[in-house]
Structure formats: C-alpha cells, structure tokens
Design a protein around this motif. Sequence first.
Motif, PDB file in Angstrom:
ATOM      1  N   THR A  82     -17.527 -29.817  12.307  1.00  0.00           N
ATOM      2  CA  THR A  82     -16.676 -28.686  11.939  1.00  0.00           C
ATOM      3  C   THR A  82     -16.536 -27.778  13.160  1.00  0.00           C
ATOM      4  OG1 THR A  82     -18.510 -27.298  11.196  1.00  0.00           O
ATOM      5  CG2 THR A  82     -17.564 -28.829   9.587  1.00  0.00           C
ATOM      6  N   GLU A  83     -15.912 -26.676  12.958  1.00  0.00           N
ATOM      7  CA  GLU A  83     -15.758 -25.733  14.061  1.00  0.00           C
ATOM      8  C   GLU A  83     -17.090 -25.124  14.473  1.00  0.00           C
ATOM      9  OE1 GLU A  83     -13.009 -22.862  12.689  1.00  0.00           O
ATOM     10  OE2 GLU A  83     -11.255 -24.193  12.771  1.00  0.00           O
ATOM     11  N   ASP A  84     -18.089 -25.188  13.592  1.00  0.00           N
ATOM     12  CA  ASP A  84     -19.405 -24.617  13.893  1.00  0.00           C
ATOM     13  C   ASP A  84     -20.350 -25.611  14.554  1.00  0.00           C
ATOM     14  OD1 ASP A  84     -18.664 -22.197  12.725  1.00  0.00           O
ATOM     15  OD2 ASP A  84     -19.176 -22.937  10.719  1.00  0.00           O
ATOM     16  N   GLY A  85     -19.918 -26.853  14.691  1.00  0.00           N
ATOM     17  CA  GLY A  85     -20.762 -27.839  15.346  1.00  0.00           C
ATOM     18  C   GLY A  85     -20.844 -29.125  14.555  1.00  0.00           C
ATOM     19  N   SER A  86     -21.836 -29.945  14.938  1.00  0.00           N
ATOM     20  CA  SER A  86     -22.033 -31.243  14.285  1.00  0.00           C
ATOM     21  C   SER A  86     -23.140 -31.108  13.250  1.00  0.00           C
ATOM     22  CB  SER A  86     -22.414 -32.309  15.322  1.00  0.00           C
ATOM     23  OG  SER A  86     -21.360 -32.472  16.259  1.00  0.00           O
ATOM     24  N   PHE A  87     -22.914 -31.765  12.119  1.00  0.00           N
ATOM     25  CA  PHE A  87     -23.848 -31.673  11.010  1.00  0.00           C
ATOM     26  C   PHE A  87     -24.166 -33.077  10.521  1.00  0.00           C
ATOM     27  CE2 PHE A  87     -21.517 -27.745  11.232  1.00  0.00           C
ATOM     28  CZ  PHE A  87     -22.474 -26.770  11.023  1.00  0.00           C
ATOM     29  N   PHE A  88     -25.208 -33.119   9.711  1.00  0.00           N
ATOM     30  CA  PHE A  88     -25.664 -34.420   9.209  1.00  0.00           C
ATOM     31  C   PHE A  88     -26.160 -34.241   7.783  1.00  0.00           C
ATOM     32  CE2 PHE A  88     -28.962 -37.612   8.471  1.00  0.00           C
ATOM     33  CZ  PHE A  88     -28.284 -38.781   8.812  1.00  0.00           C
ATOM     34  N   PHE A  89     -25.798 -35.229   6.942  1.00  0.00           N
ATOM     35  CA  PHE A  89     -26.254 -35.211   5.559  1.00  0.00           C
ATOM     36  C   PHE A  89     -26.690 -36.620   5.175  1.00  0.00           C
ATOM     37  CE2 PHE A  89     -25.708 -35.314   0.921  1.00  0.00           C
ATOM     38  CZ  PHE A  89     -26.437 -34.183   0.578  1.00  0.00           C
ATOM     39  N   PHE A  90     -27.697 -36.668   4.326  1.00  0.00           N
ATOM     40  CA  PHE A  90     -28.274 -37.970   3.989  1.00  0.00           C
ATOM     41  C   PHE A  90     -28.713 -37.953   2.532  1.00  0.00           C
ATOM     42  CE2 PHE A  90     -32.124 -40.417   3.278  1.00  0.00           C
ATOM     43  CZ  PHE A  90     -31.748 -41.676   3.703  1.00  0.00           C
ATOM     44  N   GLN A  91     -28.468 -39.066   1.862  1.00  0.00           N
ATOM     45  CA  GLN A  91     -28.959 -39.262   0.510  1.00  0.00           C
ATOM     46  C   GLN A  91     -29.191 -40.744   0.277  1.00  0.00           C
ATOM     47  OE1 GLN A  91     -26.574 -37.623  -2.650  1.00  0.00           O
ATOM     48  NE2 GLN A  91     -27.689 -35.679  -2.675  1.00  0.00           N
ATOM     49  N   THR A  92     -30.111 -41.029  -0.636  1.00  0.00           N
ATOM     50  CA  THR A  92     -30.349 -42.399  -1.073  1.00  0.00           C
ATOM     51  C   THR A  92     -30.312 -42.405  -2.594  1.00  0.00           C
ATOM     52  OG1 THR A  92     -31.777 -42.716   0.857  1.00  0.00           O
ATOM     53  CG2 THR A  92     -31.877 -44.399  -0.836  1.00  0.00           C
ATOM     54  N   PRO A  93     -29.147 -42.298  -3.180  1.00  0.00           N
ATOM     55  CA  PRO A  93     -29.058 -42.234  -4.650  1.00  0.00           C
ATOM     56  C   PRO A  93     -29.294 -43.606  -5.268  1.00  0.00           C
ATOM     57  CG  PRO A  93     -26.882 -42.183  -3.684  1.00  0.00           C
ATOM     58  CD  PRO A  93     -27.831 -42.168  -2.536  1.00  0.00           C
ATOM     59  N   VAL A  94     -29.657 -43.569  -6.518  1.00  0.00           N
ATOM     60  CA  VAL A  94     -29.880 -44.774  -7.315  1.00  0.00           C
ATOM     61  C   VAL A  94     -28.906 -44.752  -8.479  1.00  0.00           C
ATOM     62  CG1 VAL A  94     -31.552 -46.096  -8.674  1.00  0.00           C
ATOM     63  CG2 VAL A  94     -32.318 -44.820  -6.665  1.00  0.00           C
ATOM     64  N   VAL A  95     -28.218 -45.863  -8.723  1.00  0.00           N
ATOM     65  CA  VAL A  95     -27.242 -45.942  -9.790  1.00  0.00           C
ATOM     66  C   VAL A  95     -27.575 -47.155 -10.650  1.00  0.00           C
ATOM     67  CG1 VAL A  95     -25.645 -47.293  -8.380  1.00  0.00           C
ATOM     68  CG2 VAL A  95     -24.788 -45.998 -10.341  1.00  0.00           C
ATOM     69  N   GLU A  96     -27.421 -46.980 -11.980  1.00  0.00           N
ATOM     70  CA  GLU A  96     -27.699 -48.070 -12.894  1.00  0.00           C
ATOM     71  C   GLU A  96     -26.502 -49.010 -12.937  1.00  0.00           C
ATOM     72  OE1 GLU A  96     -28.752 -46.598 -16.683  1.00  0.00           O
ATOM     73  OE2 GLU A  96     -30.632 -45.662 -16.010  1.00  0.00           O
ATOM     74  N   THR A  97     -26.779 -50.299 -12.888  1.00  0.00           N
ATOM     75  CA  THR A  97     -25.717 -51.313 -12.890  1.00  0.00           C
ATOM     76  C   THR A  97     -25.791 -52.210 -14.112  1.00  0.00           C
ATOM     77  OG1 THR A  97     -27.128 -52.770 -11.563  1.00  0.00           O
ATOM     78  CG2 THR A  97     -25.612 -51.329 -10.375  1.00  0.00           C
ATOM     79  N   ALA A  98     -26.767 -52.010 -14.983  1.00  0.00           N
ATOM     80  CA  ALA A  98     -26.876 -52.836 -16.181  1.00  0.00           C
ATOM     81  C   ALA A  98     -25.696 -52.558 -17.120  1.00  0.00           C
ATOM     82  CB  ALA A  98     -28.207 -52.565 -16.893  1.00  0.00           C
ATOM     83  N   LEU A  99     -25.203 -53.601 -17.810  1.00  0.00           N
ATOM     84  CA  LEU A  99     -24.094 -53.446 -18.744  1.00  0.00           C
ATOM     85  C   LEU A  99     -24.557 -52.639 -19.934  1.00  0.00           C
ATOM     86  CD1 LEU A  99     -22.549 -57.037 -18.663  1.00  0.00           C
ATOM     87  CD2 LEU A  99     -21.752 -54.975 -17.486  1.00  0.00           C
ATOM     88  N   ALA A 100     -23.678 -51.776 -20.400  1.00  0.00           N
ATOM     89  CA  ALA A 100     -24.012 -50.905 -21.528  1.00  0.00           C
ATOM     90  C   ALA A 100     -23.815 -51.582 -22.862  1.00  0.00           C
ATOM     91  CB  ALA A 100     -23.192 -49.624 -21.462  1.00  0.00           C
ATOM     92  N   LEU A 101     -23.131 -52.747 -22.898  1.00  0.00           N
ATOM     93  CA  LEU A 101     -22.850 -53.415 -24.176  1.00  0.00           C
ATOM     94  C   LEU A 101     -22.983 -54.917 -23.996  1.00  0.00           C
ATOM     95  CD1 LEU A 101     -19.779 -54.664 -23.708  1.00  0.00           C
ATOM     96  CD2 LEU A 101     -19.116 -52.324 -24.228  1.00  0.00           C
ATOM     97  N   GLY A 102     -23.091 -55.599 -25.140  1.00  0.00           N
ATOM     98  CA  GLY A 102     -23.125 -57.055 -25.165  1.00  0.00           C
ATOM     99  C   GLY A 102     -22.120 -57.594 -26.177  1.00  0.00           C
ATOM    100  N   VAL A 103     -21.515 -58.753 -25.910  1.00  0.00           N
ATOM    101  CA  VAL A 103     -20.474 -59.338 -26.746  1.00  0.00           C
ATOM    102  C   VAL A 103     -20.827 -60.790 -27.044  1.00  0.00           C
ATOM    103  CG1 VAL A 103     -18.032 -59.917 -26.943  1.00  0.00           C
ATOM    104  CG2 VAL A 103     -18.708 -57.811 -25.784  1.00  0.00           C
ATOM    105  N   ASN A 104     -20.843 -61.149 -28.319  1.00  0.00           N
ATOM    106  CA  ASN A 104     -21.013 -62.531 -28.762  1.00  0.00           C
ATOM    107  C   ASN A 104     -19.740 -62.982 -29.486  1.00  0.00           C
ATOM    108  OD1 ASN A 104     -23.640 -62.702 -27.790  1.00  0.00           O
ATOM    109  ND2 ASN A 104     -24.478 -61.800 -29.684  1.00  0.00           N
ATOM    110  N   VAL A 105     -19.407 -64.277 -29.413  1.00  0.00           N
ATOM    111  CA  VAL A 105     -18.189 -64.813 -30.009  1.00  0.00           C
ATOM    112  C   VAL A 105     -18.528 -66.024 -30.880  1.00  0.00           C
ATOM    113  CG1 VAL A 105     -17.703 -66.265 -28.007  1.00  0.00           C
ATOM    114  CG2 VAL A 105     -15.818 -65.639 -29.556  1.00  0.00           C
ATOM    115  N   GLN A 106     -17.788 -66.168 -32.011  1.00  0.00           N
ATOM    116  CA  GLN A 106     -17.935 -67.305 -32.928  1.00  0.00           C
ATOM    117  C   GLN A 106     -16.534 -67.848 -33.228  1.00  0.00           C
ATOM    118  OE1 GLN A 106     -19.769 -66.342 -36.636  1.00  0.00           O
ATOM    119  NE2 GLN A 106     -19.834 -68.473 -37.368  1.00  0.00           N
ATOM    120  N   ASP A 107     -16.302 -69.140 -32.934  1.00  0.00           N
ATOM    121  CA  ASP A 107     -14.980 -69.765 -33.072  1.00  0.00           C
ATOM    122  C   ASP A 107     -14.947 -70.663 -34.315  1.00  0.00           C
ATOM    123  OD1 ASP A 107     -14.153 -68.556 -30.716  1.00  0.00           O
ATOM    124  OD2 ASP A 107     -14.858 -70.215 -29.465  1.00  0.00           O
ATOM    125  N   VAL A 108     -13.830 -70.592 -35.047  1.00  0.00           N
ATOM    126  CA  VAL A 108     -13.574 -71.458 -36.207  1.00  0.00           C
ATOM    127  C   VAL A 108     -12.194 -72.099 -36.005  1.00  0.00           C
ATOM    128  CG1 VAL A 108     -13.290 -71.582 -38.710  1.00  0.00           C
ATOM    129  CG2 VAL A 108     -14.946 -69.996 -37.720  1.00  0.00           C
TER     130      VAL A 108
END
Length: 1573
Positions: free
Chosen positions: A1126-1152
């Motif tokens: 920026t105009e005030d100089g160089s800056f640095f930011f850091f994060q190591t976030p964790v995000v959930e990737t598991a599916l929130a739902l499940g689907v089963n199918v039955q064919d006739v």
Amino acid sequence: MEQSYSTSKVTVEYFDPHDVFKLLAPGLVPRLPLRNLHWQSHAGPLRSIDTLHIDLLSAGDKTSITSTVTSLNASGQHLEPVISRDDGFQTQIGAKLSSDGLDQSANRSSTPVRRHQIPGLRRTPYLKVLLVRCDDNDSYKGHVRQDIRDWIKTNTPPSGSKRNTAENHDAFEWLIIHVVIPNTVAATQPRDSGSAPEKTSAVSKWRPGSSTLFEKLRSDFNTSSKGGVDRIAQIRIGVNDVPYDILPRVVPAVPSGYSETEQETENSWTDLISKFRSLILSSFDLRVSQYEEDIREKDSQRTLPGWNFCTFFILKEGLARGFESVGLVEDALVGYDELSVGLDMIVKDQTSTGSRSATNALLSYTEELKQIALKAKAVIASSDYEDDEETVDLQSQAESTQPKDIYDDIPISSTKKSYRDLIVANNVSVFDFRCYIFARQISLLLRLGNAWSTREELVAKLKEQQESILPGVAPRAPPPKQKENEHEDLTMLAEICRRTLEFIPTVSQVMRNDVFAALTDIAEADGDDTLKKSPADPMVAEVVENLVASFAFSIAQQILAQTSTKALPIPPSTLTQDAHEQKAAIPEPKTMMHPARSSSLAIQTGRGANVGRPLPSPNVFSGRPTSSIDDQAQSSFLKAGLEELAARRAELYMLSRNILAEAGKKRGWADGWDSVPVIGESTMVEMVDIDLDDDNDNDNDDVDEEDVKPDAEDKETSASRETVVSISGVDSKLLKTALDNRDAFYRLYETLTDKALRHYLVADHTNSVRTSMADIAVLKYHLGDYAAASTEFWKTIPLFGGSGWNLLELSMLVMCSRCLKQLKQKDEFIKVMLKLLTNAAAAERDRQRQKSAFRLGKTEDVDYPDSEAIKGFLDDLLAATKTLPNELRIPLSSFISIVEVDGPPEYLQGRDSISLNLKVNSLLVDDLPIDSAKVRVVSTVNKSSKDIWFELPEPAVITPGKNKLKLNSNSAIPGSYEIDKVDFKAGNLHLHHEREAGQAIDKASDTLQSPYLAIYHRSETLDVKLRASKHIQLDRNNTVDIDLDAGWNNLLKAEIRVKAATGGLRLLTSEAKCINSSISFSKKPEAGLFCFGAIPQDSTIRIRFPYTVEQETLSISIRIEVSYTTEDGSFFFFQTPVVETALALGVNVQDVFKHKALFSRFTVSTASSSPLRLFKSELVGSEIFESEFGIPPSAPVVVFPKQPASLLYKITRKKDVKIHKKTMKTMYLRLHYSVVLDEIESLIEDSIVESLEDKPLCPFSRLLCSTVIPHIRHGLTGNDLERAVLIGSVPTAFLSSINWAKYFVGLGRAPDGTDYSKSLVAFLQNWQTENPNLALDTNSISAEPRSILIPVDIPSLTIVHTADIRLQQPPPQSCSALSTLPDSPTPTVCTNQLLPAILHLKWTRVWDTTTPPAEQTDLEFSYELAAPQDTWLLGGRRKGHFVIPAPSPPSAPATEAGTGGKNVKVNYESTPDTEAEIPILLVPLRDGWLPYPTVEIREVRTYDATVGSPIDGGTGASVHFETDVRNLGETVRVIEDRARVTLSLDASGPAGGPLVLDVERLREMGDEGRAVA
C-alpha cells in the motif's frame, strides 16, 4: 662411654679360631638377609618381619664383613670409610664423623668392658657363633671338645643360672657350626650313624659301630631336656669350594664310600638358616621383655622425686632401636611418637610451673645458637665485621673441625651432634631435643617409605656383603632375589611432609625463644637490662627472624629433597620452556605397574567451559591455545598416596615461598598483589580506628606535654626499627642468594610458586592451582613483563570464571586488558574486554537480586565492583570491534538482565501495522548505542504459523538501568505468541538471545521475562477466508473458494501464495479463476501463486480452484500467505484455515424395471447430526432417457437424521434415438439444500456483528465471531438442532456457561482505561440476555443454497420379461353362499375348485443400451411355474422353453416355442404375435388369501455357450435380465365348499374325538367343478 648408632640390622658375632669362615662365607652370605620372620608381640598381634639384615662381626678385630671397602682418592691417599646416616643421606667421602657414628669398643677377647648403667647405649650381638673345624675323632677327643667347652664357659652365661636385668638387656644366643673340610675322615662320615651304607666286610658286621662327629657334638653340647634348643649345625664344604693350598693332601686309608647329595647339602644350609632365625628371635624376645618391664617400672616412678626424663628417654629409645634393628620400624616409630608427647608434657610442666628441677630441667638455650646470634648481631652492629668469617653451624659441636658448610642443606640429622651424650648428661636444650626426636622420626619414616636414600644404602650393604667373598672363590649359592619393596611408599613420604609442616612452626617458636633466652642471659650477665626490658629490639629481632627463617627454609628444602621420587609424575616447568613443546613427565619404568592416573582438574577455556552454569562468561578464551598444563597433568600412572604426597610437597614449597616473601617485604620487594587494581564498592569510605576506651574528649585542652613526648619517641623508635634490614644469621645458601638482589629474589619466588603449582596440579587441588597461577600472573604483571603476564592471565582467568564472578577475576581481567593493550593484540583485547564487561554485568545482576530479595535475619555482606572503575571499557570495546571483519556474537544476557513485553501490542489506525513495547534493563555502566533491534515471536498454538519480526524503526541508546523500546511490524497475524529470539546490534557487536518456544519461564534466572503477547484481527484490516465450494459435482474434482477482503487498504499490488497443509492434498491452482468479481489476475496463475494489480478498499475477490486428495478426508487445510503493498509500505498476512470437505448428505437409489418405464426411488439422508433443508430436486435427463416427477412440495422439506426424504422418478427411453459410443447415457440428480447448523452459525454471527455496529468494540467483531462460532458446533447437540427446526427458534443459553475471559487475554485497555477483556465479556453477556432466542425461518429459501449434482447411471438390461397369470372368468354367482360375500377385485373360489388360467409372457429389449442391434442374437429362456404343495395343485404346462428373436427388419419372420411356428412381427418389444399365452389349471388346496404361483424364468444356454462362458475361460457373455411378475402381491380368496356340518360331541369318533355325522356341501358349484381326491 660407648656410643651406639642406629642400624637396620642385627649383629651376629662369630668366633673363628680355625680360620674357616672364609670357606663358609661363600655359601652363607648369599643366603642372607633372613626373610619372612614372625614374632609374637607381648602387647599386640603377631608381627611379621619381611627382611632381617645380618651384620656378621668377627670377635677378634670387630671388623664387620659389611664394612665399606676403602678406596683411594685421586692423590692415592686412603679415604675414610663411608658410614650411613640415619637421616637417609650419605656423608660425603672424606668427611670426619662424630663419635656417635663409630664403634669405639675395644677387643672383647683382650680387655673386658664395663657395662654402662643405662641400658641401650651399646650395640651387642644377638647371636654368637663358634666355627669349629674337626677332621677326625682323635682331634675331637684330644683338644677340640675342650676348646668348645672353654669357649662356652667364657662367652655364655652359666647353664642353669638366671640372667640378671643387665644381662637381659643384651641377651643373646649361641650356636656351634661344624665346618667339614673335604679329604678328611669327618667328610667320609655321614651326619648320623643311621644313614651309613651297609658294610660288606665280615669283620665290620661283628665290630660295634661308632658315633659320628656330628652326633658327638650334639650329645656333648645340646641340652638333654625335652624341648631343648638344638645349637649344633654342620656344613660340608665341597672339594671345588676349597682353595688348593688349604685342601688336605692325605686321603683316609679306608674310605666309607659315603658322599653327600646336593639335596642333603641344601637341607643342611636350610637347617642353619632356620637356627639363625629362631635363635635371633629368641634373643630379641628376651631383650624386648626386659625393656618393657623396665619402662613400666620407670614410668610408674614418674611422680617420685629424682625421676629423670632423659634417663627414661634413653631407656625407651633403646626399645625403639631394638625394634628398628629387626625391621619393626612401625613399632619403633610409635615409641618415638610417645617420647615426643612425653617431651611436650615435660616442657609444658616446666613452662606452667616456672620451676626447673635439677633432674628434669632442660637448657633454656642452645650454645651453638647463641654463638651464631652473637656473630650475626655483631655483623649488623659493626660494619667492619668480616663477612667471610667462619660461622658456627647449627647444632654442630664447637670442637668439630669439619667444614662449616657440610651440613648446610641438612639441618635435621640425628648424627649431626652427639645428641645421646647430651641427653644422658642431662645437658640438652628443648631445641636440640625436638630436633633429635624429629630426625629419628624422619629416619624411620624414610625407611617405611623406602625412600631412595635408605633403599640405596641397604642395597649397597647387600652388595658389599656379596663382594666380600674371597677373590677367586665362587659363591656356592646364587645371590637371592631382591624381594624388598622396590617402590617408594608414597603414603609414608606424604606423612613425612605432613609432620614437617607441623614441626616447622613449632620448632620455629622454640628456636625464637631459645635465641631470645640466650641473648637475655648475656645481657643479664653484662648488667644490660635494655634487652630484657625490650625484647623487641630491632637488631635482635632481625637476627632472630633471620635465624628462624633460614632454619625453617632449610628444613623445608631438606624434606623436599628426601621425599623426592621419580614415581611422582610432576609436569615439567613452563618457566623456561615453550608451552607448545612441553611433554608430560614420564615416571620411571617401575611405576608402570600401577594403575593409570589422569588429573581431574580441567583448565577449560573452550566451548565446554560454561555448559550448565547459571551465569556463563562469554567464550572468549577458546581461540587462543592455553598452557599445556592440562596435557602435562594427564599422567597415565597412579600410586597409593600420590595425590597426598604431591599436596604435602606443594605445601612445603608454599611454606618456603612464604618465608622468602616475608624476607622480601622488609626489603621492599612485593609480590605484586599490592599493585593489583582494586575494584570495590564506590561508596566505601576509609575507616579510622577509634579507641573505645579513650575517655578524653576532643575539647579537653588539659593535655600534658609529657604525654606527647612518649608518642614522639615511639614514632622515632618505630622508624628506626623499620630501617634494620640485614642477611646476617641467614645460613641457607639458597635463601641468602635470593636475598642478595631483587632479580634473584623474584627468580626464586617464581620458581617456588611454579613448583607448588605443578605439585598441586598432580594432587588435584583445584583452588590451590588457581591461586598459584594467579600469583605467577600477578608477579609478571608487577615486573612489567606484559607478554608473559598476558600468557599467564590467559591460563588463569578461566579458572576463576567458572562459577560466576569475583572481584579478583575482575582485577585480573583489567590487568590482562592493559597488557594486551600494551602489546596491541586487538583480537585478544576484545575477548578480554568482553569477559570483563560480562563479569561486571553479572556482579550488577547479583547486586540487584540481593537488593530486591527478601532477607530474614543477618546476611553476609558482599563486596560488589565499583561502577566508576568499570566505566569507559565499553567504548573501548565498541571501538575495537569496528575493525573486525565479521560480527561478534555474544549472549544478550551478558549485558542485559531483563527483556519483557510492556503491555499489549499497539494497533496503528488506518494501516495493518502493530507496535510492541519492550522493557530492557541494562547491566552496563555505560550507554550502549544500538543500530538495530529485532524480536521474533512464534505462535504458541499453531506450530505451522508464520513467525512475526518486530524491528526498531531507528537507532537508539540503551542507558544503564531501565529502558523502553518500541518495535514495529507490518504483519498483523492474529493469534497467541511468545518471544523466542531477540537480537541487538551495535556496530559489529551482536547481542542475541534464543529460547525454545513453550519453555517454562524461570523468573530468577531467565533474561526474557513475560514473553507472551496476543494479536487480534481487527475488522477493518485485510482478511482471507477459505470456504468449501457450495456447488459440488461428484464426477468432477472438488473446489475451494478463497475470499480476499481488502478492508480499509488500497492495495497497489498483491500476491497470494497457497500451499497444501494436509498430507496427500494437491492444489490445482492452474485451473483457478475469479468468481463474481470485476478484478482478475494480473498474470496467469502459477504453481500456488496468484498475482493481482490494484485492488480498491472494501473490495472482495473470490478465487476458486479445484483440488485432489490421495485418500478421503473429512477436512483439508491450506496455508495462505498474502503479501501486499500500500502507500504505507509492504505488509504480510498469513493464515492456515481448515475447511470441512465431507458431504452433508447421502443418497441411495432403488430401481424397478417395467415393460414401458423404469421407476427410481432416491432416498436423501443427512450425513451428520444436523438436519437438512431440501429446497429443490431435479433429475436431469440424458440423450437416451427422460424423467418425470410428481407434484413438488410447496415448502422446503426438512431431512432429519432419522427421517430421510424419498424422491420417486419415472424414467422412460426416448424414441428414435440411435445409440453410439459418444451418446450421453448418464442422468444427473441435482439437489438444492442447506445445513441447519450452518444457518444457525450465520444467524448468530449476523446478530453479533449487527449488535457491534457503531460501538467502540466494533473492531473486535472478527475476534468475537471467531471465538463464539467454534462453541456453537460443540454446544448444540443433534436434539437441539432438531428442536430448533421444529419450533423455528434457536436458544442462546448454551453460550452463557462459557468462560469467555480466558479467550480475550492480552488485549489491553481502552483510551478511557477500561479493560477490553472485561468489555467483551460484558458484551457477550448482554447480547445473550437480549437475545435468548433467535428466530429460525425454516420455510424460506436461502439466498445462496448449496447444491450437489449426483450422476445417475441407468443399468443396461438385455431382456425384461413380463409374466402374468390370468384367471378365466368364474361362473356367475347365484343367491347362494358365494353370493353373500362382499364384492372384491380379488376372485373368490372354493377349495378343490378347478380354476383354468392363462400364463401370459412378454418381453422387451428397450433397456439394452450397451449391445448394438446388429450384435444382438436370439435368446432362449425357460420358464417354470411353482407353488407350495399345500397351497396349489398345478396342471397344464408348468415348464417350457421359449426363444426371443434378435431385432430384425419388420418383414423378418420369427418363431416362438408353443406357437406352432407362426410368422410374427419382431421388434425391440414383443408383439401380440410374439407373446406367449400358456393355458394352466389351478386347484386351491386350502382356504385363505392365497398368493398366485410364482413364475421363474431362466436363461437356457447351450453346451457350446456354456463351455465358452467367461467362467470356463470362454468368450460367451451372460445375459442380464429381470422378470416383472404382474401377479406379485395379488392373492386369490379361497373358502371351504361345506355349507353345514353335523357333529357328535361324545367320544365315539376316531381316537376318542368328535364324530362327523353329516356334511352339507355348496350345491351351486356342481360336482363337475370340483376335484375329488
């Protein structure tokens, strides 16, 4: 009077009237000395005598065979024989000995000698031996027997008479040795008649046998009593052992034929030696018994008048000398120790009572000392006194004519004067008495220690004995091996030194009193009372001190010479050798049999010197090589008593040095310690001694002039005393030479110190080594030898710096720095200055701790360095370090005591910067200008977090004491941190401190105090968030979104770097793209790098990119680093976030599968404990299939964990669609949903942010949200979530029990002084109170719901069969029993009624989407109709085969089993012509709701097809088909055919049961419609 002298052997007097000793000596002397004797003490355990030396003394001329062989000097004159002394030294050749060393007894055979009345004053034999030569029986009878009897009568006491007391003091035994000469009759006789060989002569058989000469001697002169002592021995001389001129020429006429074997000869010698041992011990036992009895008697008379200690001394010394003569030196030493104690008691009594009885009075002074003192006084008083005049030697006889310097180096000797004559005459002084006893003790200890002097003396005597054998006559026995202890007993030598250290102070005081008494006696005789009144006359005091100093110095040098041994591995001196060329002293080879020894003193100047110490000095002495004393001390030899001997000898050297130093002080020759710079407290005030008994006030003017005059006279007297300095009375040549000039004095002082140092090094006396090394270093500095002084300081300073600091070390560092400055050695100067400043800082640290510590009771006062004395050295150090090519790193704790965080970080408004305030406590006395200061902080929770550096914006000055520094950082990364590294730089001087994160803080010793700080994320600053993408397609890679919020920053440019933080995670950043933003990448994304240009404030950029994982995980973590400008100089930011990737739902199918359509039922369930809201569902058709759905719900469907949602779709195949390889067959199920837990989190977050708007705590919104949201997931259970969905409200009560204060530590205070932590806790409490429940709208649709696209594959079936059993129409029902049944679509029949039916079979190929029509072939199937045996009776064609033709043009014919070969139309679906209708008959066997019989269709495979099947390794493909049974679930109602039944209730029926009397059947059915079994 006969004088006796100490000897280490017993006397055996032999009488040789036949001159045969010269024949006996070659066999006797090599078998001496006697060994392994045992004597039972009367007052103790059994004593063992390892070696007993024998002095063979002829009775005629009194000349011992051990007498020293006289030799000629260079001029050809005969020299005096050399006689050993008791002090361990040998008199110089040519010296005249005193009468105490000679045996002046006359010939006993000529003139009898009167026995002295005091026993123990003469040396008498323990054994008298008569050597007899008797060649035959006639000689024995003629004169030999009578001669022996006369000798026994003359030389032995009468048999049967008791010995008197005087005789027991000189008790002896006697022995007769028969010496047999070869070629004599005696030589042909056996030892006893029983051992003679048998005679063959007839005459000899009848002639009575005669006794041998040996038997005759035994029978005549041995006692006949039982247990008598055998005093007869016989030794046969061999032919080759007799000189030719002595050998008899006449051989016996009738030889007996007897000859003695070698074993018999050896046995005879063994018998002789055994008799020697037993007889000598017998004599010794008699003497000891008599001495002990007399001593007890004299001791009991101690209190009687006339008891004389000198007489008692001579008596008890006689016993001690007796012990010494037989080798019991320990017992002899005990006797002299007891006599020493007795002398102390006599002197004490004489001093305390003041009376001097005539019997026990000892002389008050020694005449020899008196003469020496007078001459020394005359030299001082008269300048024209001749210095080269012969002085009287200490303890020498006045009439002695020996040279004056013969005993200069041996002041302590028992043979120096006739001490025993003086003691017997009761004319001995205390000084002489003590010197004599000490001399005898030293002599005995030297024997016990096997010192080189006594050992060589004994070996020489043994050699003299062996060399005294007649020339040309070889010894008949080899010389015995020297079994004596060839190694010095270092413990005994150490005991000598210990006793000397105790003796010198005692004898010095005795000598001082002796000389003063002598001079006082002279003054009294001359009528001069000056000396009597003033014993401290300067001239007399100088003479006395010189005499005492010289005598003490000479004693120390004598003992050092006598205890010198090669077994003591003393390192070589470093005074005259190069330190790099010195080698360790190697002891003599005989010491190699002892274990190895290495010095435990480690003069460490390297890296390991400061390990584990609380206040280590900087490693300043590692670069320069130290003295090789360490290497020299690493000796590989160790003997018992080695360290003790080395320590005692070192103390003797230090005693000698102290004597020298005291003499040098009077001449103004200091040892250098007076000139050492004193570094003490600056507040010290010079104290003045005040006489507390003085009653005179200062204002008392009535002072007599007479009271002043004595003071003036005293001053003049003291001034005159100080001027009396002389070397008169100093007889020690070494001491006199050292006091001759200044250079000689310092040379000897340094030599003695160096010798003591090397001995202390071997003795492992660390403190003494340090002291000695410091003495040498200070002396060199005092003499101006700066090069040598710096070398010595370099070796010495590390020894004093091992445990903190001390004023002496600081003084030495100051001197060393001055030396190096003079020598212009900058590198070493810098190191020494660092050491000096570090130790001064350590002292200041201790002072501050002592000042602030809680003290209970009186504590010891400690002197601390003067700050003024240390000032200015820091500037010299900084100036010197500027010339260094590299930085000089030292620990921060060397100069700084405390570094701590002062309050929470400060946040700059309008920019993403923070400031850290540090408290720094300097221990230096000067200002320290620093060019830069850096502090690194690391996360205490997340080890993978980025470190933050705080730097000083501009140079600063650290003053002594407390300071404050403000450091800035452009990395405002939120989290909890602690300081692990601090760096200060001042020119080339680098102060550093490092610690391990998580290490406990010790307030007492750690430099870094309170290193913890917390950084929170302000709501206006730049932020980065990581989210899982809300739109998921399962047949593609999952994606994540990174949201970049610029906040209040106008970014000129920005770079985002991403890196996987989860194992197996791979980020596909090359496929990244910006979503819903007008700002795009400034350049194409590279591996993990996204570059942007200008980004205005309050802008948000979303970056989406896919990722892959090696194995399924529930969450992923990504490191995100943002570097922006920026105009005030160089800056640095850091994060190591964790995000959930598991599916929130499940689907089963039955064919006739049906003939025309496929019905698919999709069951949607939640994958977690949180309910779902399903907004919309859609089954997207493909190129082949299309779907239909019923009426959708009007509101979102809530899916609970135990209540899934079902979706039913009808799928049909599109017509006229040609299937090829690229035809899309997959359908997709799209679900739009939201997770209730995510909605609740958003709801609470929005509520908190809304409550913080326009409030002072608004910057803490991100901190509050990031703290509260994790508690939502843990605080709400599955039941809570279901309840919230059902009632449409979310309670917030679960947040009230959380201790929020611990999450808001270290935030500081508001401008009004309010604690931010308390304010945030109060806000959350108020918010929870105001919002006990938050409304949750479950009917609304979320603004941006989640979506998932699930691929649905339609199974490919080759054939779908449809089987239908159709009953023929039953006859019309009349008004009978059947007519009374209710109307129902289910047919109703009676049991056993015949039911004709048709089995209708049809098929379709429309669901085969994998096999092209051209490749389809005819398929043959079989059917089978089955039913339970107790339910249906089946008739007709129950089993059969039918063929399904392959697809063909419409005109192509086909056949079907059972149709009679009619031509039918063939298509993908069966037609009425190709469908089969098979008539069957059904008979129900029981009543009830009976299901239709089952139809099972199987594929019929030919033998060739079976062999070629994949199971058998062939190429045939199995056919996938399904059967749609239309009657599945349908039933037929069957009732009984009886209308009325008559029964008998008695037991007349079968098996005692009821009897059926009559049955009325349903007539309507007719008999033709029934089946009768």
